[in-house]
Write a protein that holds these residues in place. Structure first.
Motif, PDB file in Angstrom:
ATOM      1  N   GLU A 142       6.778   8.756 -18.921  1.00  0.00           N
ATOM      2  CA  GLU A 142       7.001   7.325 -19.181  1.00  0.00           C
ATOM      3  C   GLU A 142       6.843   6.497 -17.906  1.00  0.00           C
ATOM      4  OE1 GLU A 142      11.214   9.254 -19.559  1.00  0.00           O
ATOM      5  OE2 GLU A 142       9.123   9.772 -20.008  1.00  0.00           O
ATOM      6  N   ASP A 143       7.172   7.095 -16.751  1.00  0.00           N
ATOM      7  CA  ASP A 143       6.958   6.392 -15.481  1.00  0.00           C
ATOM      8  C   ASP A 143       5.465   6.280 -15.171  1.00  0.00           C
ATOM      9  OD1 ASP A 143       9.645   5.966 -15.027  1.00  0.00           O
ATOM     10  OD2 ASP A 143       9.913   7.845 -13.923  1.00  0.00           O
ATOM     11  N   LEU A 144       4.747   7.347 -15.422  1.00  0.00           N
ATOM     12  CA  LEU A 144       3.306   7.338 -15.148  1.00  0.00           C
ATOM     13  C   LEU A 144       2.603   6.276 -15.992  1.00  0.00           C
ATOM     14  CD1 LEU A 144       1.177   8.859 -13.436  1.00  0.00           C
ATOM     15  CD2 LEU A 144       0.704  10.259 -15.443  1.00  0.00           C
ATOM     16  N   LYS A 145       3.041   6.146 -17.254  1.00  0.00           N
ATOM     17  CA  LYS A 145       2.394   5.178 -18.156  1.00  0.00           C
ATOM     18  C   LYS A 145       2.541   3.734 -17.652  1.00  0.00           C
ATOM     19  CE  LYS A 145       2.383   7.692 -22.541  1.00  0.00           C
ATOM     20  NZ  LYS A 145       2.928   7.750 -23.912  1.00  0.00           N
ATOM     21  N   LYS A 146       3.576   3.476 -16.841  1.00  0.00           N
ATOM     22  CA  LYS A 146       3.759   2.129 -16.286  1.00  0.00           C
ATOM     23  C   LYS A 146       2.631   1.755 -15.316  1.00  0.00           C
ATOM     24  CE  LYS A 146       8.806   2.529 -16.594  1.00  0.00           C
ATOM     25  NZ  LYS A 146      10.036   2.773 -15.814  1.00  0.00           N
ATOM     26  N   LEU A 147       1.897   2.772 -14.859  1.00  0.00           N
ATOM     27  CA  LEU A 147       0.856   2.518 -13.859  1.00  0.00           C
ATOM     28  C   LEU A 147      -0.486   2.149 -14.492  1.00  0.00           C
ATOM     29  CD1 LEU A 147       1.605   5.444 -11.377  1.00  0.00           C
ATOM     30  CD2 LEU A 147       2.477   3.108 -11.348  1.00  0.00           C
ATOM     31  N   GLU A 148      -0.632   2.393 -15.812  1.00  0.00           N
ATOM     32  CA  GLU A 148      -1.935   2.121 -16.436  1.00  0.00           C
ATOM     33  C   GLU A 148      -2.333   0.646 -16.325  1.00  0.00           C
ATOM     34  OE1 GLU A 148      -4.428   2.667 -20.593  1.00  0.00           O
ATOM     35  OE2 GLU A 148      -2.388   3.444 -20.488  1.00  0.00           O
ATOM     36  N   PRO A 149      -1.417  -0.319 -16.651  1.00  0.00           N
ATOM     37  CA  PRO A 149      -1.818  -1.730 -16.499  1.00  0.00           C
ATOM     38  C   PRO A 149      -2.089  -2.122 -15.045  1.00  0.00           C
ATOM     39  CG  PRO A 149       0.517  -1.547 -17.119  1.00  0.00           C
ATOM     40  CD  PRO A 149      -0.082  -0.182 -17.264  1.00  0.00           C
ATOM     41  N   ILE A 150      -1.411  -1.464 -14.106  1.00  0.00           N
ATOM     42  CA  ILE A 150      -1.660  -1.762 -12.683  1.00  0.00           C
ATOM     43  C   ILE A 150      -3.077  -1.338 -12.311  1.00  0.00           C
ATOM     44  CG2 ILE A 150      -0.960  -1.242 -10.304  1.00  0.00           C
ATOM     45  CD1 ILE A 150       1.889  -0.837 -11.347  1.00  0.00           C
ATOM     46  N   LEU A 151      -3.478  -0.144 -12.754  1.00  0.00           N
ATOM     47  CA  LEU A 151      -4.829   0.336 -12.477  1.00  0.00           C
ATOM     48  C   LEU A 151      -5.868  -0.569 -13.144  1.00  0.00           C
ATOM     49  CD1 LEU A 151      -6.677   2.509 -11.257  1.00  0.00           C
ATOM     50  CD2 LEU A 151      -6.341   3.875 -13.326  1.00  0.00           C
ATOM     51  N   LYS A 152      -5.596  -0.939 -14.384  1.00  0.00           N
ATOM     52  CA  LYS A 152      -6.532  -1.780 -15.154  1.00  0.00           C
ATOM     53  C   LYS A 152      -6.713  -3.153 -14.498  1.00  0.00           C
ATOM     54  CE  LYS A 152      -7.166  -3.660 -19.824  1.00  0.00           C
ATOM     55  NZ  LYS A 152      -6.549  -3.785 -21.167  1.00  0.00           N
ATOM     56  N   ASN A 153      -5.613  -3.693 -13.948  1.00  0.00           N
ATOM     57  CA  ASN A 153      -5.658  -5.062 -13.393  1.00  0.00           C
ATOM     58  C   ASN A 153      -5.539  -5.070 -11.873  1.00  0.00           C
ATOM     59  OD1 ASN A 153      -5.621  -6.410 -16.036  1.00  0.00           O
ATOM     60  ND2 ASN A 153      -3.567  -5.525 -16.201  1.00  0.00           N
ATOM     61  N   ILE A 154      -6.024  -4.049 -11.235  1.00  0.00           N
ATOM     62  CA  ILE A 154      -5.783  -3.892  -9.793  1.00  0.00           C
ATOM     63  C   ILE A 154      -6.401  -5.028  -8.968  1.00  0.00           C
ATOM     64  CG2 ILE A 154      -7.812  -2.435  -9.328  1.00  0.00           C
ATOM     65  CD1 ILE A 154      -5.857  -0.805  -7.478  1.00  0.00           C
ATOM     66  N   LEU A 155      -7.466  -5.641  -9.479  1.00  0.00           N
ATOM     67  CA  LEU A 155      -8.122  -6.711  -8.712  1.00  0.00           C
ATOM     68  C   LEU A 155      -7.262  -7.968  -8.632  1.00  0.00           C
ATOM     69  CD1 LEU A 155     -11.798  -6.308  -9.963  1.00  0.00           C
ATOM     70  CD2 LEU A 155     -10.767  -5.414  -7.883  1.00  0.00           C
ATOM     71  N   THR A 156      -6.307  -8.100  -9.558  1.00  0.00           N
ATOM     72  CA  THR A 156      -5.429  -9.295  -9.543  1.00  0.00           C
ATOM     73  C   THR A 156      -3.960  -8.935  -9.347  1.00  0.00           C
ATOM     74  OG1 THR A 156      -5.318  -9.183 -11.966  1.00  0.00           O
ATOM     75  CG2 THR A 156      -6.968 -10.661 -11.011  1.00  0.00           C
ATOM     76  N   TYR A 157      -3.652  -7.645  -9.221  1.00  0.00           N
ATOM     77  CA  TYR A 157      -2.260  -7.206  -9.110  1.00  0.00           C
ATOM     78  C   TYR A 157      -1.677  -7.626  -7.756  1.00  0.00           C
ATOM     79  CZ  TYR A 157       1.836  -4.179  -9.379  1.00  0.00           C
ATOM     80  OH  TYR A 157       3.112  -3.702  -9.416  1.00  0.00           O
ATOM     81  N   ASN A 158      -0.536  -8.319  -7.765  1.00  0.00           N
ATOM     82  CA  ASN A 158       0.036  -8.792  -6.496  1.00  0.00           C
ATOM     83  C   ASN A 158       1.548  -8.601  -6.423  1.00  0.00           C
ATOM     84  OD1 ASN A 158       0.864 -10.693  -8.294  1.00  0.00           O
ATOM     85  ND2 ASN A 158      -0.249 -12.421  -7.368  1.00  0.00           N
ATOM     86  N   LYS A 159       2.071  -7.650  -7.193  1.00  0.00           N
ATOM     87  CA  LYS A 159       3.520  -7.378  -7.166  1.00  0.00           C
ATOM     88  C   LYS A 159       3.792  -6.126  -6.341  1.00  0.00           C
ATOM     89  CE  LYS A 159       3.993  -9.290 -11.817  1.00  0.00           C
ATOM     90  NZ  LYS A 159       4.220  -8.954 -13.230  1.00  0.00           N
ATOM     91  N   GLU A 160       5.089  -5.843  -6.173  1.00  0.00           N
ATOM     92  CA  GLU A 160       5.489  -4.611  -5.498  1.00  0.00           C
ATOM     93  C   GLU A 160       5.122  -3.412  -6.380  1.00  0.00           C
ATOM     94  OE1 GLU A 160       7.413  -3.644  -2.521  1.00  0.00           O
ATOM     95  OE2 GLU A 160       6.447  -5.523  -1.950  1.00  0.00           O
ATOM     96  N   PHE A 161       4.721  -2.337  -5.748  1.00  0.00           N
ATOM     97  CA  PHE A 161       4.462  -1.113  -6.513  1.00  0.00           C
ATOM     98  C   PHE A 161       5.801  -0.631  -7.098  1.00  0.00           C
ATOM     99  CE2 PHE A 161       3.253   3.399  -7.089  1.00  0.00           C
ATOM    100  CZ  PHE A 161       2.014   3.218  -7.694  1.00  0.00           C
ATOM    101  N   PRO A 162       5.840  -0.226  -8.374  1.00  0.00           N
ATOM    102  CA  PRO A 162       7.132   0.043  -9.027  1.00  0.00           C
ATOM    103  C   PRO A 162       7.889   1.267  -8.525  1.00  0.00           C
ATOM    104  CG  PRO A 162       5.290   0.560 -10.493  1.00  0.00           C
ATOM    105  CD  PRO A 162       4.715  -0.125  -9.307  1.00  0.00           C
ATOM    106  N   PHE A 163       7.233   2.129  -7.763  1.00  0.00           N
ATOM    107  CA  PHE A 163       7.911   3.342  -7.276  1.00  0.00           C
ATOM    108  C   PHE A 163       7.797   3.432  -5.765  1.00  0.00           C
ATOM    109  CE2 PHE A 163       6.077   4.272 -11.486  1.00  0.00           C
ATOM    110  CZ  PHE A 163       7.268   4.349 -12.206  1.00  0.00           C
ATOM    111  N   ASP A 164       8.833   3.971  -5.163  1.00  0.00           N
ATOM    112  CA  ASP A 164       8.841   4.143  -3.705  1.00  0.00           C
ATOM    113  C   ASP A 164       8.059   5.409  -3.368  1.00  0.00           C
ATOM    114  OD1 ASP A 164       9.315   3.971  -1.044  1.00  0.00           O
ATOM    115  OD2 ASP A 164      11.373   4.710  -1.143  1.00  0.00           O
ATOM    116  N   ILE A 165       6.747   5.267  -3.349  1.00  0.00           N
ATOM    117  CA  ILE A 165       5.851   6.415  -3.158  1.00  0.00           C
ATOM    118  C   ILE A 165       5.051   6.194  -1.895  1.00  0.00           C
ATOM    119  CG2 ILE A 165       3.776   7.572  -4.086  1.00  0.00           C
ATOM    120  CD1 ILE A 165       6.130   8.253  -5.741  1.00  0.00           C
ATOM    121  N   GLN A 166       4.978   7.223  -1.076  1.00  0.00           N
ATOM    122  CA  GLN A 166       4.105   7.169   0.093  1.00  0.00           C
ATOM    123  C   GLN A 166       2.812   7.902  -0.242  1.00  0.00           C
ATOM    124  OE1 GLN A 166       4.564   5.351   2.872  1.00  0.00           O
ATOM    125  NE2 GLN A 166       6.348   4.657   1.709  1.00  0.00           N
TER     126      GLN A 166
END
Length: 310
Positions: free
Chosen positions: A89-113
């Motif tokens: 369910e966490d991974l699925k949250k990333l699909e819209p970010i990938l789809k809209n990456i050219l306009t995405y300007n929010k914080e990444f939802p997970f503290d991932i390095q």
């Protein structure tokens, strides 16, 4: 949006959905395949040079983080404690970010390095950076700890995967990489082998695996003695596929890992027992169109195959 960027995003989005669908349906082997192959594509884009990329540096950082999440989910599916790993369910949250990456300007939802970048060379690029015979390297003592940082994190341990679950009437293949013969074997620093299964067009059919760094060197041989579990049942490998073995070593003067030579075996060569296969000059020719032997000397890659059938 450029045509190239649109094409990338459509292909990545389709692969992402395919992986999460497999994951939802409990087809874990297929999900792991999709996740690892997509992660590899995203990581490659994230490490590309600015003039070779359709994406900004900030967008590439997000791609690298998504790749890391895909790897984490893949690792969770392979772990016996999968409840504790990265969740679907966490991974699925990333699909819209990938789809809209050219306009995405929010914080990444997970503290991932993201995984620290490894220098990936385009096919043929290595030839511009080194002499054909590698004579410029002194060899002994060159692999000091402070130069290791340019290597892949965890490269000493490799990225080998466990054997797939058996299926009735289907065969699985284990390939033991015993040793490789090279005239300058003693001079190779942190040598390892990347194993991949490709179709006739050079497309990955299974996740790519790296062996751990070789166990020892002796005369003209580098010994590995590691088992590679091919991540597809033999019967499911497409006609014309081949298993590739790329021998790589670290070049301290240039601070990158270089492919020295490669070998491959085709589907009609899958049979139990020992085998030796010839070594070819780089760059790796996954389409097998222009092959040049590395040397006329009797130096080969030594393998042993085991077939498992339920």
């Amino acid at each position: 949006m450029s045509e190239a960027a649109r094409s990338h995003l459509q292909r990545w989005g389709a692969s992402f959905r395919k992986g999460t669908d497999f994951d939802s349906w409990g087809q874990l082997v297929e999900a792991i395949d999709e996740y690892q192959i997509l992660a590899r594509h995203l990581q490659k884009e994230a490490q590309s040079q600015p003039n070779n990329s359709e994406f900004t540096e900030d967008q590439k950082k997000i791609l690298a983080k998504i790749a890391t999440c895909l790897e984490l989910r893949s690792a969770a599916l392979q772990s016996t404690q999968s409840q504790e790993g990265f969740k679907l369910e966490d991974l699925k949250k990333l699909e819209p970010i990938l789809k809209n990456i050219l306009t995405y300007n929010k914080e990444f939802p997970f503290d991932i390095q993201p995984v620290p970048p490894r220098k990936i060379l385009a096919p043929g690029e290595e030839e511009d950076l080194e002499f054909e015979e590698d004579d410029e390297e002194g060899g002994a003592g060159a692999g000091s700890p402070d130069t290791f940082s340019a290597r892949v994190p965890g490269a000493n341990e490799g990225t080998l995967l466990p054997r797939l679950p058996s299926e009735p009437g289907m065969m699985l293949l284990t390939i033991k990489i015993e040793k490789i013969g090279l005239k300058d074997a003693g001079q190779c620093i942190d040598p390892y082998i990347t194993v991949s299964v490709k179709d006739l067009n050079g497309i990955d059919l299974t996740p790519v695996q790296d062996t751990p760094v070789a166990s020892r060197k002796e005369d003209t041989y580098i010994h590995f003695n590691v088992d590679i579990e091919i991540q597809k049942h033999v019967e499911k490998l497409t006609k014309g596929a081949a298993i590739f073995f790329e021998f790589k070593h670290y070049k301290p003067k240039k601070r990158f890992t270089s492919t020295k030579c490669f070998a491959f075996m085709e589907m009609d060569e899958i049979k139990p027992g020992p085998m030796v296969i010839e070594l070819y000059k780089k760059p790796t020719d996954f389409k097998r169109k222009k092959l040049q032997l590395l040397t006329k000397k009797p130096l080969y890659l030594h393998l042993h195959q085991t077939l498992h059938k339920e």
